[in-house]
Write a protein that holds these residues in place. Structure first.
Motif, short mmCIF file in Angstrom:
data_model
loop_
_atom_site.label_atom_id
_atom_site.label_comp_id
_atom_site.label_asym_id
_atom_site.label_seq_id
_atom_site.Cartn_x
_atom_site.Cartn_y
_atom_site.Cartn_z
N ASN A 1 -2.19 -4.97 -7.41
CA ASN A 1 -1.35 -5.91 -6.90
C ASN A 1 -1.89 -7.15 -6.47
OD1 ASN A 1 0.37 -3.51 -7.77
ND2 ASN A 1 0.71 -3.18 -5.40
N GLN B 1 8.18 5.50 -1.39
CA GLN B 1 8.15 4.19 -0.67
C GLN B 1 8.25 4.62 0.88
OE1 GLN B 1 7.43 1.38 -1.90
NE2 GLN B 1 7.25 0.23 0.18
N GLY C 1 -1.02 -0.92 -11.07
CA GLY C 1 -0.30 -2.04 -10.07
C GLY C 1 1.04 -2.35 -10.46
N ASN C 2 1.90 -2.91 -9.50
CA ASN C 2 3.15 -3.46 -9.69
C ASN C 2 3.28 -4.58 -8.82
OD1 ASN C 2 3.14 -1.85 -7.56
ND2 ASN C 2 5.15 -1.68 -7.50
N LEU C 3 4.27 -5.59 -9.41
CA LEU C 3 4.60 -6.85 -8.59
C LEU C 3 6.03 -6.32 -7.69
CD1 LEU C 3 3.86 -9.81 -11.00
CD2 LEU C 3 2.54 -8.95 -8.86
N ASN C 4 6.54 -5.41 -8.14
CA ASN C 4 7.99 -5.13 -7.25
C ASN C 4 8.04 -3.56 -7.20
OD1 ASN C 4 9.69 -3.89 -9.30
ND2 ASN C 4 9.56 -6.10 -10.13
N THR C 5 8.52 -3.06 -6.22
CA THR C 5 8.60 -1.62 -6.17
C THR C 5 9.94 -0.90 -6.57
OG1 THR C 5 9.41 -1.90 -3.93
CG2 THR C 5 7.03 -1.73 -3.98
N ARG C 6 10.68 -1.69 -7.08
CA ARG C 6 12.19 -1.20 -7.80
C ARG C 6 12.08 0.07 -8.41
NH1 ARG C 6 13.62 -6.74 -9.45
NH2 ARG C 6 12.14 -6.30 -11.16
N GLY C 7 10.98 0.57 -9.17
CA GLY C 7 10.96 1.59 -9.93
C GLY C 7 10.07 2.89 -9.01
N VAL C 8 9.94 2.58 -7.57
CA VAL C 8 9.27 3.53 -6.73
C VAL C 8 10.56 4.46 -5.98
CG1 VAL C 8 8.00 4.10 -4.71
CG2 VAL C 8 7.34 2.36 -6.23
N SER D 1 -4.53 0.35 -8.21
CA SER D 1 -3.21 0.27 -7.26
C SER D 1 -3.01 -0.89 -6.52
CB SER D 1 -3.54 1.46 -6.26
OG SER D 1 -2.37 1.95 -5.85
N ASP D 2 -2.98 -0.87 -5.16
CA ASP D 2 -2.69 -2.10 -4.26
C ASP D 2 -3.64 -3.06 -5.03
OD1 ASP D 2 -0.58 -1.05 -3.17
OD2 ASP D 2 -1.42 -0.98 -1.00
#
Length: 155
Positions: free
Chosen positions: A91, A124, A112-119, A87-88
Motif C-alpha cells: 500500500n 477491518q 496490497g490495496n488502495l481502498n478497503t471496500r473489499g475487506v 501487505s501494508d
C-alpha cells in the motif's frame, strides 16, 4: 520530517527497497536481503512506529509512510529504486509510486490495496483494534521508561 526511519542495508548496485506489512519490521525480509545483496543494494525499512523506527507525531497514514520513504531516499541520495512491498508495504509502495512515478525503477507488490471496500467489516475492526492495542502498549512502555522502568502500577 519529525523522525528518522531505521533501516538495514546490505550489498551494492541498484537500490532495492523492502517494505514490510502491518505489525512487522524489516527483519521480515532477512532471507531476501541475504539472497539478493550479491546483485543489489538491499534496504529493508522499518516503517514509522514499527521495529526500531519511532512513532513520531505525524499522522499514521499510508500517505505519511510514503512521505517518510521519500525523505529516506532523499537522505540516502537515491534518485530511483526497485520497491517491493508486502501487505501494508505494498500500500505504501503504491502511494509512493502514484506521487513519485519518476523515482520507481520497478514495483513489486504482494497483497496490497488502495481502498478497503473489499475487506469485511469484522476483519477491518480487528485490524484497527490491533493498531489501538499496540499504540496503548507503546504508551505504557514509554511511561515505564520515563519513570525508570517501574512496573505498570508504579511500584
Amino acid at each position: 520530517m519529525d523522525i528518522s526511519l531505521y533501516y538495514r542495508e546490505k550489498g551494492s548496485g541498484i537500490p532495492f527497497i523492502l517494505l514490510h506489512g502491518n505489525g512487522e519490521d524489516g527483519n521480515y525480509f532477512k532471507h531476501q536481503i541475504d539472497y539478493f545483496s550479491n546483485n543489489y543494494r538491499m534496504i529493508a525499512v522499518d516503517t514509522r512506529g514499527h521495529g526500531k523506527s519511532p512513532r513520531g507525531n505525524a499522522p499514521f497514514t499510508m500517505e505519511q509512510f510514503a512521505e517518510d520513504l521519500n525523505n529516506l531516499l532523499i537522505k540516502s541520495d537515491i534518485s530511483q529504486a526497485i520497491i517491493l512491498g508486502f501487505s501494508d508495504g505494498a500500500n505504501i509502495a503504491m502511494k509512493y509510486a502514484i506521487k513519485y512515478p519518476e523515482k520507481i525503477k520497478a514495483l513489486i507488490l504482494n497483497g496490497g490495496n488502495l481502498n478497503t471496500r473489499g475487506v469485511k467489516k469484522f476483519t477491518q475492526f480487528l485490524i484497527e483494534l490491533n493498531y489501538k492495542i499496540k499504540k496503548n502498549f507503546l504508551l505504557i512502555e514509554n511511561r515505564k521508561k520515563e519513570n525508570g522502568n517501574m512496573g505498570l502500577n508504579g511500584q
